[in-house]
Motif scaffolding. Structure first.
Motif, PDB file in Angstrom:
ATOM      1  N   VAL A 210       1.014  -1.373   0.012  1.00 32.24           N
ATOM      2  CA  VAL A 210      -0.024  -0.041  -0.034  1.00 32.24           C
ATOM      3  C   VAL A 210       1.025   1.326  -0.045  1.00 32.24           C
ATOM      4  O   VAL A 210       0.491   2.350  -0.500  1.00 32.24           O
ATOM      5  N   ALA A 211       2.142   1.175   0.720  1.00 33.21           N
ATOM      6  CA  ALA A 211       3.021   2.260   0.895  1.00 33.21           C
ATOM      7  C   ALA A 211       3.468   2.645  -0.396  1.00 33.21           C
ATOM      8  O   ALA A 211       3.911   3.763  -0.643  1.00 33.21           O
ATOM      9  N   MET A 212       3.734   1.845  -1.539  1.00 31.53           N
ATOM     10  CA  MET A 212       4.144   2.141  -2.891  1.00 31.53           C
ATOM     11  C   MET A 212       3.362   2.547  -3.700  1.00 31.53           C
ATOM     12  O   MET A 212       3.721   2.770  -4.911  1.00 31.53           O
ATOM     13  N   ALA A 213       1.908   2.671  -3.478  1.00 34.48           N
ATOM     14  CA  ALA A 213       1.018   2.893  -4.263  1.00 34.48           C
ATOM     15  C   ALA A 213       0.680   4.365  -4.557  1.00 34.48           C
ATOM     16  O   ALA A 213       0.713   5.118  -3.920  1.00 34.48           O
ATOM     17  N   ASP A 214       0.394   4.766  -6.029  1.00 37.07           N
ATOM     18  CA  ASP A 214      -0.140   6.018  -6.217  1.00 37.07           C
ATOM     19  C   ASP A 214      -1.542   6.180  -5.817  1.00 37.07           C
ATOM     20  O   ASP A 214      -2.197   7.211  -5.525  1.00 37.07           O
ATOM     21  N   ALA A 215      -2.303   5.054  -5.978  1.00 37.50           N
ATOM     22  CA  ALA A 215      -3.711   5.103  -5.368  1.00 37.50           C
ATOM     23  C   ALA A 215      -4.223   3.837  -4.798  1.00 37.50           C
ATOM     24  O   ALA A 215      -3.885   2.792  -5.276  1.00 37.50           O
ATOM     25  N   VAL A 216      -4.909   4.130  -3.655  1.00 35.67           N
ATOM     26  CA  VAL A 216      -5.428   2.786  -2.884  1.00 35.67           C
ATOM     27  C   VAL A 216      -7.096   2.699  -3.313  1.00 35.67           C
ATOM     28  O   VAL A 216      -7.631   3.888  -2.615  1.00 35.67           O
ATOM     29  N   LEU A 217      -7.341   1.661  -4.008  1.00 34.96           N
ATOM     30  CA  LEU A 217      -8.886   1.779  -4.400  1.00 34.96           C
ATOM     31  C   LEU A 217      -9.612   0.516  -4.432  1.00 34.96           C
ATOM     32  O   LEU A 217      -8.920  -0.623  -4.583  1.00 34.96           O
ATOM     33  N   SER A 218     -10.961   0.609  -4.335  1.00 32.34           N
ATOM     34  CA  SER A 218     -11.686  -0.632  -4.314  1.00 32.34           C
ATOM     35  C   SER A 218     -11.452  -0.872  -5.924  1.00 32.34           C
ATOM     36  O   SER A 218     -11.150  -0.127  -6.883  1.00 32.34           O
ATOM     37  N   THR A 219     -12.225  -1.943  -6.164  1.00 28.31           N
ATOM     38  CA  THR A 219     -12.112  -2.739  -7.618  1.00 28.31           C
ATOM     39  C   THR A 219     -12.885  -1.624  -8.686  1.00 28.31           C
ATOM     40  O   THR A 219     -12.189  -1.226  -9.724  1.00 28.31           O
ATOM     41  N   SER A 220     -13.836  -1.133  -8.167  1.00 26.96           N
ATOM     42  CA  SER A 220     -14.735  -0.353  -9.272  1.00 26.96           C
ATOM     43  C   SER A 220     -14.142   1.156  -9.157  1.00 26.96           C
ATOM     44  O   SER A 220     -14.137   1.774 -10.354  1.00 26.96           O
ATOM     45  N   LYS A 221     -13.611   1.603  -8.113  1.00 27.13           N
ATOM     46  CA  LYS A 221     -12.901   2.935  -8.081  1.00 27.13           C
ATOM     47  C   LYS A 221     -11.587   2.950  -8.826  1.00 27.13           C
ATOM     48  O   LYS A 221     -11.278   3.817  -9.471  1.00 27.13           O
ATOM     49  N   MET A 222     -11.051   1.732  -9.178  1.00 30.74           N
ATOM     50  CA  MET A 222      -9.949   1.597  -9.829  1.00 30.74           C
ATOM     51  C   MET A 222     -10.282   1.608 -11.329  1.00 30.74           C
ATOM     52  O   MET A 222      -9.281   2.335 -12.365  1.00 30.74           O
ATOM     53  N   ALA A 223     -11.646   1.145 -11.909  1.00 28.61           N
ATOM     54  CA  ALA A 223     -11.833   1.072 -13.084  1.00 28.61           C
ATOM     55  C   ALA A 223     -12.325   2.700 -13.510  1.00 28.61           C
ATOM     56  O   ALA A 223     -12.066   3.204 -14.425  1.00 28.61           O
ATOM     57  N   GLN A 224     -12.830   3.475 -12.476  1.00 26.03           N
ATOM     58  CA  GLN A 224     -13.204   4.756 -12.612  1.00 26.03           C
ATOM     59  C   GLN A 224     -11.915   5.688 -12.763  1.00 26.03           C
ATOM     60  O   GLN A 224     -11.695   6.358 -13.408  1.00 26.03           O
ATOM     61  N   TYR A 225     -10.890   5.272 -11.855  1.00 24.71           N
ATOM     62  CA  TYR A 225      -9.459   6.078 -11.842  1.00 24.71           C
ATOM     63  C   TYR A 225      -8.828   5.781 -13.382  1.00 24.71           C
ATOM     64  O   TYR A 225      -8.406   6.588 -13.911  1.00 24.71           O
ATOM     65  N   ALA A 226      -8.879   4.551 -13.698  1.00 21.52           N
ATOM     66  CA  ALA A 226      -8.297   4.309 -15.082  1.00 21.52           C
ATOM     67  C   ALA A 226      -8.886   4.931 -16.115  1.00 21.52           C
ATOM     68  O   ALA A 226      -8.295   5.469 -17.308  1.00 21.52           O
ATOM     69  N   LYS A 227     -10.230   5.136 -16.132  1.00 24.51           N
ATOM     70  CA  LYS A 227     -10.955   5.829 -17.506  1.00 24.51           C
ATOM     71  C   LYS A 227     -10.618   7.223 -17.208  1.00 24.51           C
ATOM     72  O   LYS A 227     -10.452   7.989 -18.392  1.00 24.51           O
ATOM     73  N   GLU A 228     -10.747   7.946 -16.012  1.00 30.44           N
ATOM     74  CA  GLU A 228     -10.512   9.361 -15.803  1.00 30.44           C
ATOM     75  C   GLU A 228      -9.161   9.839 -16.010  1.00 30.44           C
ATOM     76  O   GLU A 228      -8.924  11.030 -16.034  1.00 30.44           O
ATOM     77  N   SER A 229      -8.072   9.075 -15.715  1.00 35.72           N
ATOM     78  CA  SER A 229      -6.734   9.356 -15.492  1.00 35.72           C
ATOM     79  C   SER A 229      -6.131   9.770 -16.745  1.00 35.72           C
ATOM     80  O   SER A 229      -6.490   8.978 -17.808  1.00 35.72           O
TER      81      SER A 229
END
Ligand code: 13P
Ligand code: SF4
Length: 307
Positions: A210-229
């Motif tokens: 977790v300490a190495m991540a740019d974003a810590v997210l649930s699975t659907s929030k990852m889907a949203q992040y990938a789309k919007e980034s």
């Protein structure tokens, strides 16, 4: 019959039977591609709970693990909730019993008890409120007036939420056997291979990951992040099934699993044949005894009120 023809035939039968039964097919983001392809909705635990509570379908075919189907049955008792493979369990949910929670509550009588949805209905019935990986921080923050907070069963999610909220949490020794397979060296190696990639990880991962991540997210929030980034490359620290969803939503972007070892075997038990059999037989119905259902529903409703 050729493989493609066979698959088309099954999909046709699933769609016809789905109409006849007035059924809806819900699939968690970790399900096999062939399952995601016939689902009416794909989502994370929170989204699927909300859909289950609102649908006007008569039958819910739940493609995921047992606690997720149970949550649908708790929220929609008038619907028939069936699982294509009723033996798909979540090992983390099995790491704490209602008796364990009752004992913990007795040791901390003034604490508010918050529990991850990855728990059995019996455990939920003992909770004040549920949370998912999407809303865990908001749920803990909703109890600022309470001195003590029990947060079960995932010790790594508890660690993440504690760091984010600054609250000391009374946790349990639960964990996800799939997410702990993702190691800091996996992230380091993938970052060396793909230096421009953003790292997204699930909060069930080890704190060192977790300490190495740019974003810590649930699975659907990852889907949203990938789309919007605006970024085009991503290293994904969660169960590998999510990659199919990410790629199908964003064909122009690249997604690299942190490790191919992060497979949840229970999420892979469901396939198209089993979905068809479930629609045909309506046999593996998930039901919760009424007194437990009513108590568990209170904890889920409280969560849905907060966020
Ligand atoms: P999500 O709610 O983020 O989809 O997580 C569910 C789960 O079981 C993760 O392992
Ligand atoms: Fe449970 Fe982990 Fe599988 Fe999620 S990935 S269902 S927490 S075992």
């Amino acid at each position: 019959m050729m493989k493609k023809e066979y698959q088309d035939d099954i999909e046709k039968k699933i769609n016809a039977l789905k109409k006849k039964r007035q059924a809806v097919i819900l699939a968690h983001n970790y399900q096999l591609p062939e399952v995601q392809d016939v689902a009416d909705y794909r989502g994370d635990s929170l989204e699927l709970s909300r859909i289950a509570s609102k649908t006007d379908a008569e039958v819910i075919v739940f493609c995921g693990v047992h606690f997720m189907a149970e949550t649908a049955a708790i929220l929609s008792p008038e619907k028939l909730v069936v699982m294509p493979d009723v033996n798909s369990g979540c090992p983390m949910a099995n790491m704490m019993t209602a008796k364990d929670l009752r004992k913990l509550k007795k040791e901390h009588p003034d604490a508010v008890s918050i529990g991850y949805v990855n728990t059995s209905a019996e455990v939920k019935a003992e909770l004040d409120v549920c949370c998912t990986s999407t809303n865990a921080i908001a749920v803990v923050n909703a109890f600022k007036d309470r001195k003590e907070v029990i947060f079960i069963p995932d010790k790594y999610l508890a660690d993440y939420v504690s760091k984010q909220t600054g609250r000391k949490l009374i946790s349990w020794n639960g964990f996800c056997p799939t997410h702990i397979k993702i190691l800091p060296e996996d992230i380091k190696r993938e970052k060396e291979f793909h230096p421009k990639a953003k790292v997204m990880v699930h909060p069930e991962c080890l704190p060192s990951v977790v300490a190495m991540a740019d974003a810590v997210l649930s699975t659907s929030k990852m889907a949203q992040y990938a789309k919007e980034s605006p970024d085009r490359e991503f290293i994904i620290g969660t169960e590998v099934g999510l990659i199919y969803r990410l790629k199908s939503d964003n064909p122009q972007k690249e997604f690299y699993p942190a490790t191919e070892r992060a497979v949840c075997p229970n999420m892979k038990r469901t396939n198209q044949e089993k979905i068809l059999w479930a629609l045909e037989g309506l046999k593996d119905v998930v039901q919760v005894p009424e007194s437990i259902r009513v108590a568990a529903k209170k904890a889920i409703d409280k969560m849905l009120e907060i966020i």
